[in-house]
Design a protein around this motif. Structure first.
Motif, mmCIF file in Angstrom:
data_model
loop_
_atom_site.group_PDB
_atom_site.id
_atom_site.type_symbol
_atom_site.label_atom_id
_atom_site.label_comp_id
_atom_site.label_asym_id
_atom_site.label_seq_id
_atom_site.Cartn_x
_atom_site.Cartn_y
_atom_site.Cartn_z
ATOM 1 N N GLU A 187 9.054 8.440 -5.982
ATOM 2 C CA GLU A 187 8.690 7.523 -7.055
ATOM 3 C C GLU A 187 7.764 6.424 -6.527
ATOM 4 N N ASP A 188 7.048 5.817 -7.422
ATOM 5 C CA ASP A 188 6.155 4.718 -7.039
ATOM 6 C C ASP A 188 6.980 3.459 -6.789
ATOM 7 N N CYS A 189 6.882 2.902 -5.598
ATOM 8 C CA CYS A 189 7.636 1.703 -5.247
ATOM 9 C C CYS A 189 6.725 0.490 -5.060
ATOM 10 N N SER A 190 5.492 0.584 -5.584
ATOM 11 C CA SER A 190 4.545 -0.518 -5.414
ATOM 12 C C SER A 190 5.004 -1.779 -6.137
ATOM 13 N N SER A 191 5.809 -1.628 -7.211
ATOM 14 C CA SER A 191 6.308 -2.791 -7.945
ATOM 15 C C SER A 191 7.722 -3.179 -7.515
ATOM 16 N N THR A 192 8.534 -2.190 -7.197
ATOM 17 C CA THR A 192 9.915 -2.501 -6.788
ATOM 18 C C THR A 192 9.982 -2.992 -5.343
ATOM 19 N N LYS A 193 9.125 -2.429 -4.480
ATOM 20 C CA LYS A 193 9.071 -2.799 -3.052
ATOM 21 C C LYS A 193 10.410 -2.618 -2.338
ATOM 22 N N CYS A 194 11.172 -1.628 -2.799
ATOM 23 C CA CYS A 194 12.448 -1.299 -2.136
ATOM 24 C C CYS A 194 12.794 0.146 -2.446
ATOM 25 N N CYS A 195 13.643 0.716 -1.595
ATOM 26 C CA CYS A 195 14.057 2.115 -1.736
ATOM 27 C C CYS A 195 15.540 2.184 -2.080
ATOM 28 N N TRP B 206 -0.617 2.915 -5.555
ATOM 29 C CA TRP B 206 0.489 3.846 -5.276
ATOM 30 C C TRP B 206 1.163 3.527 -3.961
ATOM 31 N N ALA B 207 2.491 3.660 -3.977
ATOM 32 C CA ALA B 207 3.311 3.523 -2.766
ATOM 33 C C ALA B 207 4.584 4.326 -3.006
ATOM 34 N N THR B 208 5.181 4.806 -1.957
ATOM 35 C CA THR B 208 6.411 5.591 -2.113
ATOM 36 C C THR B 208 7.308 5.409 -0.902
ATOM 37 N N CYS B 209 8.545 5.857 -1.035
ATOM 38 C CA CYS B 209 9.556 5.684 0.014
ATOM 39 C C CYS B 209 9.532 6.876 0.976
ATOM 40 N N MET B 210 9.436 6.594 2.264
ATOM 41 C CA MET B 210 9.413 7.633 3.300
ATOM 42 C C MET B 210 10.133 7.105 4.538
ATOM 43 N N ASP B 211 10.427 8.037 5.437
ATOM 44 C CA ASP B 211 11.051 7.640 6.702
ATOM 45 C C ASP B 211 10.024 6.957 7.606
ATOM 46 N N PHE B 212 8.847 7.575 7.716
ATOM 47 C CA PHE B 212 7.771 7.027 8.563
ATOM 48 C C PHE B 212 6.425 7.257 7.872
ATOM 49 N N CYS B 213 5.432 6.527 8.291
ATOM 50 C CA CYS B 213 4.084 6.685 7.741
ATOM 51 C C CYS B 213 3.079 6.573 8.894
ATOM 52 N N ASP B 214 2.281 7.634 9.085
ATOM 53 C CA ASP B 214 1.277 7.658 10.165
ATOM 54 C C ASP B 214 -0.090 7.937 9.538
ATOM 55 N N SER B 215 -0.897 6.912 9.427
ATOM 56 C CA SER B 215 -2.210 7.043 8.774
ATOM 57 C C SER B 215 -3.191 7.870 9.592
ATOM 58 N N ASN B 216 -2.869 8.148 10.868
ATOM 59 C CA ASN B 216 -3.778 8.923 11.721
ATOM 60 C C ASN B 216 -3.461 10.406 11.725
ATOM 61 N N VAL B 217 -2.208 10.756 11.437
ATOM 62 C CA VAL B 217 -1.815 12.157 11.547
ATOM 63 C C VAL B 217 -1.318 12.710 10.207
ATOM 64 N N THR B 218 -0.140 12.290 9.791
ATOM 65 C CA THR B 218 0.503 12.886 8.616
ATOM 66 C C THR B 218 0.025 12.290 7.295
ATOM 67 N N GLN B 219 -0.320 11.040 7.272
ATOM 68 C CA GLN B 219 -0.756 10.384 6.029
ATOM 69 C C GLN B 219 -2.179 9.796 6.216
ATOM 70 N N LYS B 220 -3.100 10.699 6.438
ATOM 71 C CA LYS B 220 -4.492 10.250 6.623
ATOM 72 C C LYS B 220 -5.029 9.660 5.328
ATOM 73 N N GLY B 221 -5.702 8.563 5.454
ATOM 74 C CA GLY B 221 -6.258 7.887 4.296
ATOM 75 C C GLY B 221 -5.314 6.866 3.689
ATOM 76 N N TRP B 222 -4.077 6.814 4.175
ATOM 77 C CA TRP B 222 -3.108 5.833 3.683
ATOM 78 C C TRP B 222 -3.273 4.521 4.468
ATOM 79 N N SER B 223 -2.933 3.425 3.794
ATOM 80 C CA SER B 223 -2.916 2.161 4.521
ATOM 81 C C SER B 223 -1.628 2.026 5.320
ATOM 82 N N LYS C 266 0.897 0.381 4.710
ATOM 83 C CA LYS C 266 1.403 -0.986 4.709
ATOM 84 C C LYS C 266 2.852 -0.997 4.227
ATOM 85 N N LYS C 267 3.676 -1.743 4.921
ATOM 86 C CA LYS C 267 5.089 -1.815 4.557
ATOM 87 C C LYS C 267 5.280 -2.815 3.414
#
Length: 329
Positions: free
Chosen positions: A261-269, A287-304, A306-307
């Protein structure tokens, strides 16, 4: 009667004298109107005094002709018995007073205690059932499906809420429950298909536009979906995990987001909806969503990556390195 029954009859003219005097004293001991009002303590004291005076009156007649024929030893025994009569009558009178005070005291109005109020408050109608749940007690279904839900009875002990428009009597496909007859033959349960209550309204999820989402029973969420109000679900099992969470007492709107789900407004999981231990990571401005980790160089290319907010805490089943594991084992 009390005096004459306790004192054994003796030879001579004075054999029932103490009994007669004691009975006369007892006759004046019971306060008037005992059956109408509770005994008076002063009346009890006066009766005791009257009884003692009656006893002294008997003793004073020892020199009279009525008791001159009684030997001295017999007189002493007679006095002892009469003393026991006085003591017994006094004790009996006190008992009568106590009983009278208990049974004849004014009745106070009965006031329900807080515990009784809680018990009475707990006697409420059964909550309507969700799709697929038993509804033979509530005889009603929550809103759901494109055309609502109907409670169909199998027998007197089971019914279920389904979206079916019709129900066919008899044994349904996939039935496994049944009973044995007197000859040992097994019979599968047959459905009576009796309608219990009225069909419910269509589910909130069937409305695609915010203006069509009925405010009385549905809420329009920031996710762009029309969903049922969480407060209408009265149990943990009925509380939907799509957007609600059970807080231990009621079904309430989950303030946090689940995975995907989009957590850009709730900012919590949401820990109660499968996002325990996750962090809300931002992909971009919208757009933002809840994940264990975020790697903009490998798994989530193009993502910021940002926590947003804090990582959701949860109780770990095991202990961390260097901590005591005596409880977690």
């Amino acid at each position: 009667h009390l005096g004459s029954s306790i004192i054994s009859p003796d030879q001579g003219k004075g054999k029932h004298l103490g009994g007669r005097v004691a009975c006369r004293a007892m006759a004046g001991m019971i306060p008037a109107g005992l059956g109408e009002s509770r005994p008076d303590i002063e009346a009890v004291a006066q009766a005791e005094a009257a009884l003692l005076n009656a006893a002294e009156e008997v003793y004073a007649t020892d020199s009279s002709d009525d008791v001159l024929e009684v030997p001295s030893a017999r007189v002493r025994r007679h006095r002892q018995r009469l003393a026991w009569v006085a003591f017994g009558a006094s004790a009996a009178l006190v008992g009568v007073a106590a009983v009278g005070r208990f049974f004849l005291r004014p009745r106070s109005p009965v006031v329900a205690s807080a515990a009784d109020s809680q018990v009475l408050a707990a006697v409420v109608p059964a909550a309507c059932a969700a799709e697929g749940q038993d509804c033979h007690v509530s005889k009603c279904c929550l809103d759901g499906g494109k055309s609502g839900l109907q409670c169909w009875a199998k027998n007197d002990f089971y019914a279920t809420c389904v979206s079916n428009e019709t129900c066919k009597e008899g044994v349904h496909p996939g039935e496994t429950h049944g009973t044995y007859d007197q000859y040992g033959k097994f019979h599968l349960d047959a459905w009576s298909c009796k309608k219990l209550g009225k069909r419910s309204l269509p589910g909130c999820s069937t409305y695609d536009k915010e203006e069509d989402c009925p405010e009385a029973r549905c809420d329009w969420f920031h996710t762009g979906k029309c969903m049922a109000k969480c407060a209408q679900f009265g149990s943990k099992d009925a509380c939907p995990q799509t957007h609600c969470t059970w807080d231990g007492a009621k079904c309430a709107v989950d303030p946090c987001s689940a995975s995907g789900e989009d957590c850009s407004s709730t900012k919590c999981c949401s820990g109660s909806r499968g996002a325990a231990g996750q962090q809300c990571f931002q992909k971009g401005k919208y757009w933002a969503t809840c994940m264990d980790f975020c790697d903009s160089n490998v798994t989530q290319k193009g993502w910021s990556c940002k926590k947003l907010g804090e990582r959701t805490r949860f109780e770990a089943p095991c202990s961390w390195a260097g901590q005591s594991c005596s409880k977690t084992h």
